[in-house]
Design an enzyme around this catalytic site. Structure first.
Site, short mmCIF file in Angstrom:
data_model
loop_
_atom_site.label_atom_id
_atom_site.label_comp_id
_atom_site.label_asym_id
_atom_site.label_seq_id
_atom_site.Cartn_x
_atom_site.Cartn_y
_atom_site.Cartn_z
CE LYS A 35 -2.24 1.69 3.84
NZ LYS A 35 -2.11 3.16 3.91
CG ASP A 62 -4.69 4.49 1.54
OD1 ASP A 62 -5.85 4.90 1.35
OD2 ASP A 62 -4.17 4.41 2.67
CE LYS A 64 -7.67 6.78 3.92
NZ LYS A 64 -6.19 6.59 3.90
CG ASP A 67 -11.35 17.48 -6.21
OD1 ASP A 67 -12.16 18.35 -6.60
OD2 ASP A 67 -10.14 17.71 -6.01
CB THR A 123 -10.80 4.24 12.48
OG1 THR A 123 -9.50 4.40 11.94
CG2 THR A 123 -11.51 3.10 11.79
NE ARG A 214 2.92 1.94 13.16
CZ ARG A 214 2.14 2.67 13.94
NH1 ARG A 214 2.69 3.55 14.77
NH2 ARG A 214 0.83 2.55 13.93
O1 C5P Z 1 1.68 0.45 11.22
P1 C5P Z 1 0.21 0.11 11.20
O2 C5P Z 1 -0.08 -1.36 11.03
O3 C5P Z 1 -0.55 0.72 12.36
O4 C5P Z 1 -0.30 0.83 9.87
C1 C5P Z 1 -1.64 0.84 9.49
C2 C5P Z 1 -1.83 1.51 8.16
O5 C5P Z 1 -3.23 1.59 7.90
C3 C5P Z 1 -1.30 2.94 8.07
O6 C5P Z 1 -0.90 3.18 6.72
C4 C5P Z 1 -2.52 3.77 8.42
O7 C5P Z 1 -2.48 5.04 7.87
C5 C5P Z 1 -3.63 2.93 7.78
N1 C5P Z 1 -4.94 3.14 8.36
C6 C5P Z 1 -5.22 2.92 9.70
N2 C5P Z 1 -6.48 3.13 10.18
C7 C5P Z 1 -7.45 3.54 9.36
C8 C5P Z 1 -7.20 3.75 8.01
C9 C5P Z 1 -5.91 3.53 7.53
O8 C5P Z 1 -4.34 2.52 10.46
N3 C5P Z 1 -8.66 3.70 9.83
#
Ligand code: C5P
Length: 234
Positions: A35, A62, A64, A67, A123, A214
């Site tokens: 992503k 991603d 989003k 517009d 979220t 991560r």
């Molecule tokens: O490192 P981690 O597993 O927390 O990363 C989650 C990914 O999903 C990040 O790119 C974050 O921006 C994305 N994301 C999220 N929660 C959302 C929408 C997207 O953590 N509601």
């Protein structure tokens, strides 16, 4: 074990192409999809997307989009030209915008047409923030209504919290593609994610694909971690 249709989408949350490629060089397209979000796309641009696609990765762009319909239509067409696997828009852009997004996919007819999904309510937004925006419906009702609008507009599915998946499956069935972040392998650091599910729990709840950042990108051996998570999914 090789996952031929990997459910894991690794979030490439890196500041620039150099760091992203140092990670990508350690993993294989049979183990995960990738992503690219706003930060990395802003620094590395379409060249990085093309490079990852050439290397055989399915890329979720991603960005989003939100517009006017004509602009989103053109942006989706441009994403198609890059050969991405999945792209997304904000459902709050409304029906006309999502219909225009859907039409933008015509730039890439056939089996390689990207999946088009929507974000309902981020979220990070809670009931009080919705009220600030003048939305008085419950968060759950708003998510359900925006999901219905997106699916009605011909979109393939939604990005949503793993906590919302069971509710959305009960309401909309097996067909929609549901992509869920907030995933942590058992015992992993939750970092800034408030309510997490393990990969297994999320898939059991009905997630189609898991966005994980991560726990994989900062793992000392990302390929080993990917194999372990794929194995946990059976
Ligand atoms: O490192 P981690 O597993 O927390 O990363 C989650 C990914 O999903 C990040 O790119 C974050 O921006 C994305 N994301 C999220 N929660 C959302 C929408 C997207 O953590 N509601």
């Amino acid at each position: 074990m090789i996952a031929t249709d990997p459910k894991i989408i690794v979030a490439l949350d890196f500041p620039a192409a150099k760091q992203a490629m140092a990670f990508v060089d350690t993993v294989d397209p049979s183990l995960c999809r990738l992503k690219i979000g706003k930060e990395l796309f802003t620094t590395a641009g379409p060249d990085l997307v093309r490079l990852l696609v050439e290397r055989g990765f399915d890329v979720f762009l991603d960005l989003k989009f939100h517009d006017i319909p004509n602009t989103v239509n053109k942006a989706i067409s441009a994403a198609c030209q890059l050969g991405v696997w999945m792209v997304n828009v904000h459902a709050l852009g409304g029906r006309e915008m999502m219909l225009a997004a859907r039409e933008g996919l015509a730039a890439s007819p056939g089996p390689n047409q990207p999946l088009l999904i929507a974000v309902s309510i981020l979220t990070s937004i809670d009931q009080a923030t919705l009220a600030d925006l003048g939305i008085t419906k419950s968060l759950e009702q708003t998510v359900t209504d925006l999901t219905e609008l997106a699916l009605d507009s011909g979109l393939d599915g939604m990005v949503c919290s793993a906590r919302e998946v069971a509710m959305l499956r009960a309401r909309f069935g097996d067909q929609p593609v549901l992509v869920t972040p907030g995933i942590r392998p058992a015992g992993a650091d939750t970092q800034d994610q408030q309510r997490v599910m393990t990969p297994r729990q999320a898939v059991d709840a009905g997630s189609s694909y898991l966005v994980i950042g991560r726990p994989i990108t900062q793992h000392p051996d990302p390929a080993e971690q990917l194999i372990a998570i794929n194995q946990s999914l059976g």
